[in-house]
Design an enzyme around this catalytic site. Structure first.
Site: not given
Length: 285
Positions: A137, A169, A220
């Site tokens: 990011k 992911k 996560d």
């Protein structure tokens, strides 16, 4: 510090691009007040406490405009700096000092801000053995600067880009039809030297990732209790990474968990700049 090859091939083109963005034909303001060559100096001043980072890039902005420009610094990347501290002097053609000022400071302030935020978060994890990681990011076309800043701030780099490692992911898992299927497909396709990391969102997915033989399991956006249960389920059969809205406050709260890594996108996407300024420009004596 960037090695000469990295600087030449990967860093300099981005600095030149930034300069071209700021100077499309000429620096009108500078040419108004300084129509010809005159040597001068300007001081680099720190306006708040933090960690300095990006001095090599800062200097290269000016030497790309004029290789005769000289920079002398009293600090090095990674050093703590204080408000009001003079940390360097730039000497050269005043036109170059004026034209390169904003681009040079943009790089230095941004990189120093990331290094400062990283150092503060890394300090919260000291003594735990947990490595602080960045993410992808990053600001487009600035990843090489921002990931260097994380390292300077005592953090560690996660994969640099999509070619750098296997990370399955939620959408990869959805595309494959499940955790087990995704891991198997990765084993069949990826080079044997690549570790396979799987992002999981609940304890059922944790169990499936363990059974599938994932090398790294990313927890996560789980609460503390769920993460603790996940650690027990994994039982040392995979490395463990914590991710998802990791702020400095959250980083401090996971010290008791037996995990290997914690990754934070905030290091690069939300760190404020470190306020720095070029002051006291004057003709050389």
């Amino acid at each position: 510090m960037y090695d000469p090859v990295t600087m030449k091939l990967n860093v300099e083109p981005l600095i030149i691009s930034a300069l071209r963005e700021d100077i499309t034909s000429e620096d009108v303001s500078t040419n108004c007040v300084m129509p010809g060559y005159k040597e001068g100096t300007v001081d680099l001043i720190c306006k708040e406490d933090g960690v300095i980072c990006g001095l090599q890039v800062f200097e290269r902005v000016f030497t790309l405009l004029d290789e005769k420009t000289e920079a002398v610094f009293s600090v090095s990347d990674g050093d703590l700096v204080e408000k009001g501290q003079k940390i360097g002097t730039i000497k050269g053609d005043i036109r170059v000092l004026l034209s390169g000022e904003r681009t040079a400071l943009n790089f230095l302030q941004r990189m120093s801000g990331i290094a400062t935020s990283t150092r503060r978060m890394a300090e919260l994890l000291e003594g735990t053995g947990i490595k602080l990681l960045d993410t992808r990011k990053t600001t487009p076309n600035n990843r090489i600067f921002e990931k260097y800043a994380v390292r300077t701030g005592c953090g560690n780099n996660h994969r640099y880009n999509l070619s750098d490692g296997v990370m399955l992911k939620d959408n990869h898992i959805g595309a494959a039809g499940g955790v087990a299927q995704a891991v198997k497909m990765a084993r069949d396709y990826a080079p044997f030297v690549r570790k396979i990391e799987v992002e999981v969102e609940n304890l059922d997915m944790v169990r499936e990732a363990v059974q599938a033989g994932a090398d790294i399991i990313m927890l996560d956006n789980m609460d503390h209790q769920t993460m603790a249960e996940a650690v027990e389920i994994i039982g040392g059969r995979a490395e463990i990474e914590i991710s998802g809205n990791v702020t400095a406050e959250k980083a401090g709260s996971i010290r008791d968990l037996k995990v290997d890594f914690v990754s934070s996108g905030a290091l690069t996407h939300s760190s404020p700049i470190l306020d720095l300024s070029l002051k006291h420009l004057k003709p050389a004596e």
